[in-house]
Every structure is written in structure tokens, then in C-alpha cells.
Motif scaffolding. Structure first.
Motif, PDB file in Angstrom:
ATOM      1  N   LEU A 322       0.862  -1.178   0.000  1.00 46.35           N
ATOM      2  CA  LEU A 322       0.000   0.000   0.000  1.00 46.35           C
ATOM      3  C   LEU A 322       0.899   1.229   0.000  1.00 46.35           C
ATOM      4  O   LEU A 322       2.107   1.129   0.215  1.00 46.35           O
ATOM      5  N   VAL A 323       0.309   2.376  -0.257  1.00 46.53           N
ATOM      6  CA  VAL A 323       1.076   3.614  -0.361  1.00 46.53           C
ATOM      7  C   VAL A 323       0.496   4.652   0.586  1.00 46.53           C
ATOM      8  O   VAL A 323      -0.731   4.770   0.731  1.00 46.53           O
ATOM      9  N   LEU A 324       1.385   5.406   1.236  1.00 47.05           N
ATOM     10  CA  LEU A 324       1.005   6.440   2.197  1.00 47.05           C
ATOM     11  C   LEU A 324       1.484   7.808   1.734  1.00 47.05           C
ATOM     12  O   LEU A 324       2.520   7.924   1.061  1.00 47.05           O
ATOM     13  N   ASP A 325       0.755   8.821   2.143  1.00 44.82           N
ATOM     14  CA  ASP A 325       1.242  10.190   2.052  1.00 44.82           C
ATOM     15  C   ASP A 325       1.958  10.500   3.363  1.00 44.82           C
ATOM     16  O   ASP A 325       1.332  10.647   4.407  1.00 44.82           O
ATOM     17  N   VAL A 326       3.288  10.563   3.308  1.00 45.63           N
ATOM     18  CA  VAL A 326       4.088  10.774   4.516  1.00 45.63           C
ATOM     19  C   VAL A 326       4.706  12.173   4.542  1.00 45.63           C
ATOM     20  O   VAL A 326       5.709  12.409   5.218  1.00 45.63           O
ATOM     21  N   SER A 327       4.081  13.098   3.826  1.00 45.65           N
ATOM     22  CA  SER A 327       4.631  14.450   3.710  1.00 45.65           C
ATOM     23  C   SER A 327       4.829  15.119   5.060  1.00 45.65           C
ATOM     24  O   SER A 327       5.767  15.914   5.243  1.00 45.65           O
ATOM     25  N   ASP A 328       3.946  14.796   6.029  1.00 41.87           N
ATOM     26  CA  ASP A 328       4.008  15.452   7.337  1.00 41.87           C
ATOM     27  C   ASP A 328       4.809  14.670   8.372  1.00 41.87           C
ATOM     28  O   ASP A 328       4.919  15.090   9.527  1.00 41.87           O
ATOM     29  N   ALA A 329       5.360  13.512   7.972  1.00 44.28           N
ATOM     30  CA  ALA A 329       6.060  12.670   8.947  1.00 44.28           C
ATOM     31  C   ALA A 329       7.534  13.021   9.071  1.00 44.28           C
ATOM     32  O   ALA A 329       8.176  12.641  10.045  1.00 44.28           O
ATOM     33  N   GLY A 330       8.077  13.699   8.089  1.00 53.60           N
ATOM     34  CA  GLY A 330       9.440  14.211   8.202  1.00 53.60           C
ATOM     35  C   GLY A 330      10.544  13.187   8.044  1.00 53.60           C
ATOM     36  O   GLY A 330      10.763  12.355   8.922  1.00 53.60           O
TER      37      GLY A 330
END
Length: 379
Positions: A322-330
Motif C-alpha cells: 500500500l502507499v502512504l502520504d508521509v509528507s508530514d512525517a518528516g
């Protein structure tokens, strides 16, 4: 990290299980013992290690779904009391005898068949349908129900040791009608038990408490409390509050296999259901999918914990990825561990939460974690 942990795995906290057992015991009356429900491979947590810990916790009563499960438990627990809650073909009566298994008896006709196949004595608890509508003796009059139980008791090769029933709506403690229905279910089986006792048939057990019953409808007349989902730290009816603070026993984890930047208009996964609406979104591919038991129905709905942050799934969940949006995880990078069920920092995602996103229950989520996901036992 061990090599087989580098894809997807479930961590099972035996310490959390022990803590939950103590919390459950604190809710029960002194004459009520826990009957641990460990059907379906201990609700997907792994029967072998769960049984070892439960035995250490002093549990000696266990409930299962079928004969195969019962025989498996017997191998681990030679001195345990094991009840099959559902149907066993009567021609397997000798296996029940040989393994000292207690069979749930569903009707007089079923009891007669067991009796005809038995060589000596089959131990039984008689199931009464007080309102669940599935299996068991169905009567409106406790006295007539007691008459039928007496007929079962009279069979030569049937050793009837108890009565049991199952609550239908005990998980709705804030609904007056559901509470009244549950009370009536309990009253009925207690009445049958007392009538039999007055007639000289003092059965050893009368039990009706399931997980929801333990939490919201506790009564001292129930000699056993069939603790199922709450033993594993999940809710009978999420998010109805529990009277004790339980710990999540199973966590599901995986790793990031690749990180990339998306440009506006880039799509992700099958069907192109997700398209980036701007440049610079950081996407991370994770090594878990619906073949591992992480439902495709969570596509575009669930979050996954990455570095203590909630990161949304983008696009469809695939069989293995699966794919995540990790833009805010740093600073997310390949090899980072992600948490699909469990706690990371101050954030927690439970099986109950995931279940609520696609219209099921936490039971189904944990039972559905597939066999290819190794269980790693901690604590």
C-alpha cells in the motif's frame, strides 16, 4: 532486526494479555471463573503462546468452536476443561470421550445421537436458546425447558454438567430495551437451572456471561465468564466505553520499501483512484496488503503511524503493498517501521478503529490477519 521481520509482522504482547486477565478478574464475582475463548487460533493471536500465558495466569477453562480446536488445546493443556460451543458430528463421540472434551448439546435429538455413538460417557453442557436465535433448546416456559434438559440428563451415555446460553445485545448497555432483553435472557437460564436443582439435578455450571456480559451485565449466578474479545484488548461494541482500561494485545507492523516525490497529476495504485493535487507530496510504499489481512476496503480511509504521525493511505490497497502520504512525517526513508495497528508515540490505531471505517468489527480484523504474517511474542 531478524530477516523475517523486514516485511510485515504482528507483535503479540503477552504482558498486555496478562494485564487484561487481571482486569477481567476484578469485574467478576468470587464464584465466577474465567473461561478463555481461544477459538480461531486465539482470535488470530496464535493459540500456542496465548495458551501458555493463560495457563500461567491460572486459567483452566477454555472454550473453542470445534473438535479440531479442542484436541489442539488438549495437547497443550492436559488438565484443562475444554468446551466446544458449537456442533460436533455425533459420530465423533468417541473422540470427545478419548480427549475428555465437553460438548455443547443443542437438542434432545442431538443428544440421542451422541448417546448412540458413545462408548462410555460424553461430557456435555446443554445449550439453551434464550433469544440469540442460533442453536439450543428453544422454549418460552422455563419449566418445559427443564423437562427437555431432564430428558437429556436421563440418557445413559450423556453426562450433563451444565447449562449455557449466549447474549444477543449485551453490548448495548445504554439502550434500555437491550438491557431488558439481556436481563430476560439471564433470568430464563437461571430459572431453568433452579428448577432442575429443585428437582434434584444440581448441575455444576450455569454460564451466560460473554465479553459484553462481563463488562455490563455481571451476575453472580454465572459460574463461568466466557472472556473473548476483551481478553485481547478490543471492544465488544466500539466505541462504547469499557469499565476497565484494557491493553491492545496485537500490533501489526511493516516497513517502508520506497519513498518518492509525486508531481501534480501523478496517480497511485490500481484504478488511479488517487491523483496528486500538487507537486511535492512524499509517498511511501509499505510492505503489507490485503493478502496479509489488511483489508482493501481501507483504501483511502485509514491512517498508518509513521514516526509517531498519522499518515493517510493513498490509492488502493494492493495484495502485498500500500502507499502512504508521509509528507508530514518528516524524513521518512526506506526501512522505516510503520504501525498499522498499535501505538507509536502518543498515537494509537486499534483494530476497532479500522473496523469502524469499513463497517465491520474488531473481531474480524484480528482474526483476518493472515498466516503468512509471523506472530512475534513480546513481554
Amino acid at each position: 532486526m531478524k530477516p523475517y521481520l523486514k516485511r510485515a509482522w504482528a507483535e503479540v504482547s503477552l504482558g498486555a494479555l496478562e494485564s487484561n486477565i487481571e482486569k477481567i478478574k476484578s469485574l467478576l464475582h468470587e464464584n465466577t471463573q474465567i473461561m478463555a475463548v481461544i477459538k480461531a487460533d486465539a482470535y488470530g493471536h496464535g493459540e500456542d503462546e496465548i495458551l501458555k500465558k493463560l495457563r500461567e495466569c491460572g486459567i483452566r477453562y477454555f472454550a473453542v468452536s470445534n473438535l479440531d480446536e479442542a484436541v489442539s488445546v488438549r495437547k497443550h493443556c492436559p488438565d484443562a476443561e475444554i468446551l466446544i460451543l458449537g456442533f460436533t458430528p455425533p459420530e465423533y463421540a468417541s473422540e470427545l470421550e478419548e480427549n475428555n472434551i465437553i460438548q455443547g448439546v443443542l437438542s434432545y435429538e442431538y443428544a440421542k445421537e451422541l448417546d448412540s455413538f458413545a462408548k462410555q460417557k460424553v461430557r456435555c453442557h446443554v445449550k439453551i436458546d434464550t433469544g440469540m436465535g442460533r442453536i439450543g433448546l428453544k422454549y418460552n416456559d422455563p419449566s418445559k425447558c427443564a423437562d427437555e434438559v431432564q430428558k437429556i440428563i436421563s440418557l445413559d451415555k450423556i453426562s450433563a454438567e451444565g447449562l449455557y446460553t449466549h447474549f444477543a445485545v449485551a453490548d448495548n448497555p445504554d439502550d434500555a430495551e437491550s438491557c431488558e432483553y439481556t436481563k430476560n435472557q439471564a433470568d430464563f437460564i437461571v430459572d431453568v437451572y433452579n428448577i432442575l436443582k429443585e428437582r434434584g439435578y444440581a448441575l455444576r455450571h450455569c454460564h451466560f456471561l460473554n465479553s459484553a456480559g462481563i463488562c455490563y451485565h455481571n451476575r453472580p449466578e454465572s459460574t463461568l465468564a466466557r472472556a473473548g474479545i476483551i481478553m485481547y484488548g478490543l471492544y465488544p461494541n466500539y466505541p462504547v466505553k469499557l469499565p476497565v482500561d484494557l491493553k491492545l494485545v496485537m500490533s501489526l507492523k511493516a516497513v517502508v520499501s520506497q519513498v518518492k516525490k509525486l508531481h501534480k497529476g501523478d496517480s497511485v495504485s490500481y484504478g488511479r483512484t488517487y491523483k496528486a493535487d500538487c507537486d511535492g507530496i512524499t509517498a511511501a510504499t509499505v510492505t503489507v496488503g490485503y493478502a496479509d489481512g489488511y483489508s482493501r476496503l481501507l483504501s483511502g480511509k485509514a491512517d498508518v503511524l509513521v514516526r509517531g504521525k498519522r499518515c493517510p493511505i493513498i490509492g488502493r490497497v494492493c495484495m502485498d503493498q500500500l502507499v502512504l502520504d508521509v509528507s508530514d512525517a518528516g524524513g521518512v526513508k526506506e526501512g522505516d517501521i510503520v504501525t498499522l495497528i498499535g501505538r507509536d508515540g502518543c498515537e494509537e490505531i486499534t483494530a476497532d478503529e479500522l473496523a469502524s471505517l469499513y463497517g465491520t468489527i474488531g473481531y474480524e480484523v484480528v482474526c483476518g490477519i493472515s498466516k503468512r504474517v509471523p506472530r512475534i511474542y513480546v513481554d
